[in-house]
Scaffold this motif. Sequence first.
Motif, PDB file in Angstrom:
ATOM      1  N   GLU A  54       0.802  -1.225   0.000  1.00  0.00           N
ATOM      2  CA  GLU A  54       0.000   0.000   0.000  1.00  0.00           C
ATOM      3  C   GLU A  54       0.837   1.278   0.000  1.00  0.00           C
ATOM      4  O   GLU A  54       0.780   2.078  -0.921  1.00  0.00           O
ATOM      5  N   ASP A  55       1.588   1.512   1.043  1.00  0.00           N
ATOM      6  CA  ASP A  55       2.359   2.749   1.165  1.00  0.00           C
ATOM      7  C   ASP A  55       3.745   2.630   0.553  1.00  0.00           C
ATOM      8  O   ASP A  55       4.341   3.621   0.153  1.00  0.00           O
ATOM      9  N   THR A  56       4.246   1.425   0.506  1.00  0.00           N
ATOM     10  CA  THR A  56       5.628   1.193   0.093  1.00  0.00           C
ATOM     11  C   THR A  56       5.816   1.121  -1.411  1.00  0.00           C
ATOM     12  O   THR A  56       6.931   1.284  -1.882  1.00  0.00           O
ATOM     13  N   TRP A  57       4.776   0.805  -2.119  1.00  0.00           N
ATOM     14  CA  TRP A  57       4.842   0.622  -3.570  1.00  0.00           C
ATOM     15  C   TRP A  57       5.790  -0.515  -3.931  1.00  0.00           C
ATOM     16  O   TRP A  57       6.434  -0.504  -4.973  1.00  0.00           O
ATOM     17  N   LEU A  58       5.869  -1.513  -3.050  1.00  0.00           N
ATOM     18  CA  LEU A  58       6.753  -2.642  -3.319  1.00  0.00           C
ATOM     19  C   LEU A  58       6.286  -3.466  -4.518  1.00  0.00           C
ATOM     20  O   LEU A  58       7.009  -4.339  -4.982  1.00  0.00           O
ATOM     21  N   ASP A  59       5.115  -3.155  -5.028  1.00  0.00           N
ATOM     22  CA  ASP A  59       4.667  -3.777  -6.266  1.00  0.00           C
ATOM     23  C   ASP A  59       5.237  -3.050  -7.485  1.00  0.00           C
ATOM     24  O   ASP A  59       5.109  -3.529  -8.607  1.00  0.00           O
ATOM     25  N   SER A  60       5.897  -1.925  -7.263  1.00  0.00           N
ATOM     26  CA  SER A  60       6.462  -1.143  -8.367  1.00  0.00           C
ATOM     27  C   SER A  60       7.979  -1.021  -8.321  1.00  0.00           C
ATOM     28  O   SER A  60       8.605  -0.791  -9.349  1.00  0.00           O
ATOM     29  N   TRP A  61       8.566  -1.120  -7.136  1.00  0.00           N
ATOM     30  CA  TRP A  61      10.026  -1.048  -7.037  1.00  0.00           C
ATOM     31  C   TRP A  61      10.536  -1.850  -5.856  1.00  0.00           C
ATOM     32  O   TRP A  61       9.776  -2.278  -5.013  1.00  0.00           O
ATOM     33  N   SER A  62      11.836  -1.974  -5.819  1.00  0.00           N
ATOM     34  CA  SER A  62      12.498  -2.848  -4.848  1.00  0.00           C
ATOM     35  C   SER A  62      12.481  -2.286  -3.433  1.00  0.00           C
ATOM     36  O   SER A  62      12.563  -1.074  -3.218  1.00  0.00           O
ATOM     37  N   ALA A  63      12.437  -3.203  -2.478  1.00  0.00           N
ATOM     38  CA  ALA A  63      12.541  -2.834  -1.063  1.00  0.00           C
ATOM     39  C   ALA A  63      13.906  -2.220  -0.759  1.00  0.00           C
ATOM     40  O   ALA A  63      14.067  -1.511   0.230  1.00  0.00           O
ATOM     41  N   GLU A  64      14.876  -2.489  -1.603  1.00  0.00           N
ATOM     42  CA  GLU A  64      16.224  -1.920  -1.438  1.00  0.00           C
ATOM     43  C   GLU A  64      16.148  -0.393  -1.312  1.00  0.00           C
ATOM     44  O   GLU A  64      16.939   0.223  -0.593  1.00  0.00           O
ATOM     45  N   LYS A  65      15.173   0.195  -1.979  1.00  0.00           N
ATOM     46  CA  LYS A  65      14.977   1.652  -1.938  1.00  0.00           C
ATOM     47  C   LYS A  65      14.739   2.144  -0.503  1.00  0.00           C
ATOM     48  O   LYS A  65      15.004   3.296  -0.185  1.00  0.00           O
ATOM     49  N   TYR A  66      14.245   1.249   0.360  1.00  0.00           N
ATOM     50  CA  TYR A  66      13.862   1.639   1.713  1.00  0.00           C
ATOM     51  C   TYR A  66      14.820   1.159   2.804  1.00  0.00           C
ATOM     52  O   TYR A  66      14.467   1.210   3.981  1.00  0.00           O
ATOM     53  N   VAL A  67      15.999   0.693   2.409  1.00  0.00           N
ATOM     54  CA  VAL A  67      16.970   0.287   3.428  1.00  0.00           C
ATOM     55  C   VAL A  67      17.337   1.530   4.239  1.00  0.00           C
ATOM     56  O   VAL A  67      17.665   2.580   3.700  1.00  0.00           O
ATOM     57  N   GLY A  68      17.217   1.380   5.558  1.00  0.00           N
ATOM     58  CA  GLY A  68      17.513   2.489   6.461  1.00  0.00           C
ATOM     59  C   GLY A  68      16.267   3.267   6.884  1.00  0.00           C
ATOM     60  O   GLY A  68      16.331   4.052   7.822  1.00  0.00           O
ATOM     61  N   THR A  69      15.161   3.071   6.175  1.00  0.00           N
ATOM     62  CA  THR A  69      13.927   3.758   6.564  1.00  0.00           C
ATOM     63  C   THR A  69      12.854   2.764   7.011  1.00  0.00           C
ATOM     64  O   THR A  69      12.228   2.953   8.042  1.00  0.00           O
ATOM     65  N   ILE A  70      12.651   1.699   6.212  1.00  0.00           N
ATOM     66  CA  ILE A  70      11.700   0.642   6.569  1.00  0.00           C
ATOM     67  C   ILE A  70      12.452  -0.642   6.896  1.00  0.00           C
ATOM     68  O   ILE A  70      12.125  -1.329   7.857  1.00  0.00           O
ATOM     69  N   PHE A  71      13.459  -0.932   6.098  1.00  0.00           N
ATOM     70  CA  PHE A  71      14.208  -2.176   6.250  1.00  0.00           C
ATOM     71  C   PHE A  71      15.599  -1.887   6.787  1.00  0.00           C
ATOM     72  O   PHE A  71      16.218  -0.892   6.453  1.00  0.00           O
ATOM     73  N   ARG A  72      16.072  -2.784   7.622  1.00  0.00           N
ATOM     74  CA  ARG A  72      17.338  -2.571   8.326  1.00  0.00           C
ATOM     75  C   ARG A  72      18.567  -2.752   7.450  1.00  0.00           C
ATOM     76  O   ARG A  72      19.570  -2.088   7.665  1.00  0.00           O
ATOM     77  N   ASP A  73      18.497  -3.676   6.496  1.00  0.00           N
ATOM     78  CA  ASP A  73      19.676  -3.929   5.668  1.00  0.00           C
ATOM     79  C   ASP A  73      19.260  -4.534   4.334  1.00  0.00           C
ATOM     80  O   ASP A  73      18.073  -4.826   4.110  1.00  0.00           O
ATOM     81  N   ALA A  74      20.229  -4.729   3.457  1.00  0.00           N
ATOM     82  CA  ALA A  74      19.952  -5.238   2.117  1.00  0.00           C
ATOM     83  C   ALA A  74      19.409  -6.664   2.153  1.00  0.00           C
ATOM     84  O   ALA A  74      18.582  -7.034   1.308  1.00  0.00           O
ATOM     85  N   GLN A  75      19.841  -7.476   3.118  1.00  0.00           N
ATOM     86  CA  GLN A  75      19.356  -8.852   3.207  1.00  0.00           C
ATOM     87  C   GLN A  75      17.875  -8.880   3.582  1.00  0.00           C
ATOM     88  O   GLN A  75      17.109  -9.676   3.047  1.00  0.00           O
ATOM     89  N   GLU A  76      17.490  -8.021   4.494  1.00  0.00           N
ATOM     90  CA  GLU A  76      16.077  -7.930   4.868  1.00  0.00           C
ATOM     91  C   GLU A  76      15.258  -7.477   3.659  1.00  0.00           C
ATOM     92  O   GLU A  76      14.202  -8.046   3.360  1.00  0.00           O
ATOM     93  N   ALA A  77      15.741  -6.473   2.958  1.00  0.00           N
ATOM     94  CA  ALA A  77      15.043  -5.963   1.771  1.00  0.00           C
ATOM     95  C   ALA A  77      14.925  -7.041   0.700  1.00  0.00           C
ATOM     96  O   ALA A  77      13.867  -7.202   0.085  1.00  0.00           O
ATOM     97  N   ALA A  78      15.977  -7.809   0.479  1.00  0.00           N
ATOM     98  CA  ALA A  78      15.947  -8.868  -0.534  1.00  0.00           C
ATOM     99  C   ALA A  78      14.926  -9.948  -0.164  1.00  0.00           C
ATOM    100  O   ALA A  78      14.203 -10.451  -1.032  1.00  0.00           O
ATOM    101  N   ALA A  79      14.859 -10.295   1.100  1.00  0.00           N
ATOM    102  CA  ALA A  79      13.877 -11.292   1.556  1.00  0.00           C
ATOM    103  C   ALA A  79      12.459 -10.781   1.335  1.00  0.00           C
ATOM    104  O   ALA A  79      11.578 -11.534   0.896  1.00  0.00           O
ATOM    105  N   VAL A  80      12.219  -9.507   1.613  1.00  0.00           N
ATOM    106  CA  VAL A  80      10.897  -8.909   1.398  1.00  0.00           C
ATOM    107  C   VAL A  80      10.573  -8.870  -0.094  1.00  0.00           C
ATOM    108  O   VAL A  80       9.454  -9.219  -0.501  1.00  0.00           O
ATOM    109  N   ASP A  81      11.532  -8.476  -0.916  1.00  0.00           N
ATOM    110  CA  ASP A  81      11.299  -8.449  -2.363  1.00  0.00           C
ATOM    111  C   ASP A  81      10.867  -9.822  -2.880  1.00  0.00           C
ATOM    112  O   ASP A  81       9.927  -9.923  -3.668  1.00  0.00           O
ATOM    113  N   LEU A  82      11.545 -10.862  -2.443  1.00  0.00           N
ATOM    114  CA  LEU A  82      11.211 -12.211  -2.891  1.00  0.00           C
ATOM    115  C   LEU A  82       9.781 -12.583  -2.481  1.00  0.00           C
ATOM    116  O   LEU A  82       9.007 -13.100  -3.290  1.00  0.00           O
TER     117      LEU A  82
END
Length: 148
Positions: A54-82
């Motif tokens: 909804e707010d993150t637009w993770l259906d349009s771009w990678s969670a990597e964009k939010y490392v440091g704001t929503i996600f703690r690190d690149a590994q967390e973002a990659a897991a969410v993207d998958l």
Amino acid sequence: MGGMPLNDMPWWRWRSNVRSALHMLSDPRFQQEVWLAGAEGYGDVTDAVYRLVEDTWLDSWSAEKYVGTIFRDAQEAAAVDLAVLRVLRILHQVGPDAPVSVYLEHPAWPEAVRAARQAHVRMAAADGEDPDARPSSVEVLRSLTRAV
């Protein structure tokens, strides 16, 4: 999610929504006992997907964009993207208004659940919470995200 440190991530409200969605999407027992049974207070699969993107637009771009704001690190973002990719693929195949049973019976659903579980466990552990606790209701999530 009651014990989650609310102020340690800049966009913690969005993190809370993503975590809530992943938690529900990652728990087959919850899905059977709540979603499939039609229990009130937790929304359905489509509601969980909406909270996820909804707010993150993770259906349009990678969670990597939010490392440091929503996600703690690149590994967390990659897991969410998958997890997002796996769940959205099914949503697009069955449609957002499909009954819960159609999602749960989809051949790719177990793979989506595994991906959501990996992301959920990583995020819960990073927040110092038990990943095996039962998902919170939507009302509990609303209360949390209104709190300061």
